[in-house]
Enzyme design. Structure first.
Site, PDB file in Angstrom:
ATOM      1  N   ASP A  49     -19.148 -30.048 -41.906  1.00  0.00           N
ATOM      2  CA  ASP A  49     -18.299 -31.193 -41.595  1.00  0.00           C
ATOM      3  C   ASP A  49     -17.472 -30.884 -40.347  1.00  0.00           C
ATOM      4  O   ASP A  49     -16.704 -29.932 -40.317  1.00  0.00           O
ATOM      5  CB  ASP A  49     -17.374 -31.462 -42.788  1.00  0.00           C
ATOM      6  CG  ASP A  49     -16.447 -32.636 -42.547  1.00  0.00           C
ATOM      7  OD1 ASP A  49     -16.758 -33.737 -43.037  1.00  0.00           O
ATOM      8  OD2 ASP A  49     -15.402 -32.460 -41.881  1.00  0.00           O
ATOM      9  N   TYR A  54     -11.640 -32.186 -34.033  1.00  0.00           N
ATOM     10  CA  TYR A  54     -11.567 -30.746 -34.300  1.00  0.00           C
ATOM     11  C   TYR A  54     -11.991 -29.903 -33.096  1.00  0.00           C
ATOM     12  O   TYR A  54     -11.680 -28.725 -33.041  1.00  0.00           O
ATOM     13  CB  TYR A  54     -12.456 -30.365 -35.482  1.00  0.00           C
ATOM     14  CG  TYR A  54     -12.211 -31.116 -36.758  1.00  0.00           C
ATOM     15  CD1 TYR A  54     -11.013 -31.788 -37.004  1.00  0.00           C
ATOM     16  CD2 TYR A  54     -13.190 -31.156 -37.755  1.00  0.00           C
ATOM     17  CE1 TYR A  54     -10.802 -32.477 -38.175  1.00  0.00           C
ATOM     18  CE2 TYR A  54     -12.989 -31.834 -38.933  1.00  0.00           C
ATOM     19  CZ  TYR A  54     -11.804 -32.504 -39.143  1.00  0.00           C
ATOM     20  OH  TYR A  54     -11.622 -33.187 -40.305  1.00  0.00           O
ATOM     21  N   LYS A  84     -17.049 -37.298 -37.064  1.00  0.00           N
ATOM     22  CA  LYS A  84     -16.131 -38.422 -37.237  1.00  0.00           C
ATOM     23  C   LYS A  84     -15.704 -39.024 -35.904  1.00  0.00           C
ATOM     24  O   LYS A  84     -15.544 -38.310 -34.915  1.00  0.00           O
ATOM     25  CB  LYS A  84     -14.882 -37.967 -38.017  1.00  0.00           C
ATOM     26  CG  LYS A  84     -15.209 -37.275 -39.332  1.00  0.00           C
ATOM     27  CD  LYS A  84     -13.955 -36.809 -40.048  1.00  0.00           C
ATOM     28  CE  LYS A  84     -14.300 -35.866 -41.180  1.00  0.00           C
ATOM     29  NZ  LYS A  84     -14.657 -34.520 -40.687  1.00  0.00           N
ATOM     30  N   HIS A 117     -12.455 -41.795 -38.723  1.00  0.00           N
ATOM     31  CA  HIS A 117     -11.549 -40.735 -39.163  1.00  0.00           C
ATOM     32  C   HIS A 117     -10.279 -41.276 -39.833  1.00  0.00           C
ATOM     33  O   HIS A 117      -9.844 -40.740 -40.854  1.00  0.00           O
ATOM     34  CB  HIS A 117     -11.179 -39.846 -37.970  1.00  0.00           C
ATOM     35  CG  HIS A 117     -10.886 -38.434 -38.340  1.00  0.00           C
ATOM     36  ND1 HIS A 117     -11.174 -37.365 -37.530  1.00  0.00           N
ATOM     37  CD2 HIS A 117     -10.306 -37.895 -39.435  1.00  0.00           C
ATOM     38  CE1 HIS A 117     -10.810 -36.238 -38.111  1.00  0.00           C
ATOM     39  NE2 HIS A 117     -10.266 -36.546 -39.270  1.00  0.00           N
TER      40      HIS A 117
END
Length: 317
Positions: A49, A54, A84, A117
């Site tokens: 994931d 990120y 996302k 998200h």
């Protein structure tokens, strides 16, 4: 073998591994992220994931390529990859370019799951935290969801879904969606059990996926309350398990999937060792009575200040 749940996809019902490895991390070294993912593949993880936010999509993609070269996996299809859409691209015309950029970062032709998200729009070109409240606006959910459906139609993602969406916001999508969300990823653990949301998602054939299943205790945005729970400590001691294993087993028995993050090989292995034993009804009853406390709020965690959009999300989720 990690058990799998089933979600809707462009190929019909499709398996998703119950446990995934998260990559939201404060580590800036992409080589360290890549090495951790390779170790995770070695011990059995198949779901990874990531997210545009990120900034770990590139090391995830590099690890996939290296795993193929090393023979750890025979094909990319053996892995389930989630990424996302970040909130600065939650406009209809920005969704497809954002996914294409994520695919370029990952070095993949498709992802298995693409999530919105958060249910908001950020008027902010570059990532900057905390976000000034003036940059937060309401999302055009119908337009954004139609663009998500286009992404699935184009086979750039097998499935589409949401993250941090309340029952009401999912119901709004369901009122017009041609392709309903396959997944809703939210904060969930024994101290924030999301009972109502889990019931709602199951009733609408949406898989609930838990993030922060252990409270994200090793991260600046996390807390230690799960790992320090007296109830969970007592159950773990009685069963000869770790608190983390008890918490993850509890999630599994709620019929949800979950994303757990550890770059420690021993803990990676421990987190997988939850499928050949179970909690008793008495233990489940004790966990169900743990006082509930939500931890992740937009205000303070991501946004500086209040406005109607932020306060509504924090109140509903």
């Amino acid at each position: 073998m990690i058990p799998a749940m089933t979600i809707s996809s462009s190929d019909g019902p499709r398996p998703i591994p119950v446990i995934g490895m998260g990559t939201a991390t404060m580590i800036a070294d992409s080589d360290e992220v890549k090495a951790a993912i390779l170790e995770a593949i070695k011990v059995g993880y198949r779901h990874f994931d990531t997210a545009a936010l990120y900034q770990t999509e590139k090391p995830v993609g590099e690890a996939i390529g290296e795993a193929l070269r090393m023979g750890l996996i025979k094909s990319r299809a053996e892995l389930f990859i989630t990424t996302k859409l970040w909130c600065n691209s939650t406009e209809r015309h920005l969704v497809l370019p954002a996914l294409k950029k994520s695919l370029l970062n990952l070095g993949l032709k498709y992802v298995d799951l693409y999530l919105i998200h958060w249910p908001l729009k950020l008027n902010q070109e570059h990532y900057k935290f905390p976000v000034p409240k003036e940059c937060v606006a309401a999302i055009d959910i119908k337009g954004v969801w139609e663009a998500m459906e286009d992404c699935q139609d184009l086979k750039l993602t097998k499935s589409i879904g949401v993250s941090n969406f309340s029952c009401r916001k999912i119901q709004e999508i369901l009122s017009f969606a041609r392709i309903p969300p396959a997944v809703n990823q939210v904060e969930m653990n024994p101290l924030w059990q999301q009972k109502e949301l889990n019931r709602f998602c199951k009733a609408n054939s949406i898989l609930l996926t838990a993030y922060s299943p252990l409270g994200a205790f090793s991260n600046p945005w996390g807390h230690n309350r799960v790992m320090e729970s007296d109830v969970l400590q007592d159950i773990a001691k009685a069963k000869g398990k770790t608190i983390a294993q008890v918490s993850l087993r509890w999630l599994y028995e709620q019929g949800v999937s979950f994303v757990v993050k550890s770059f420690c090989i021993e803990r990676m292995k421990q987190n997988l060792d939850i499928f050949d034993w179970s909690l008793t009804q008495e233990e489940l009853n004790k966990i169900s009575r743990i006082p509930q406390r939500k931890h992740l709020y937009l205000v303070g965690m991501m946004v500086k200040g209040h406005n109607d959009v932020i306060d509504e999300i924090d109140a509903e989720l």
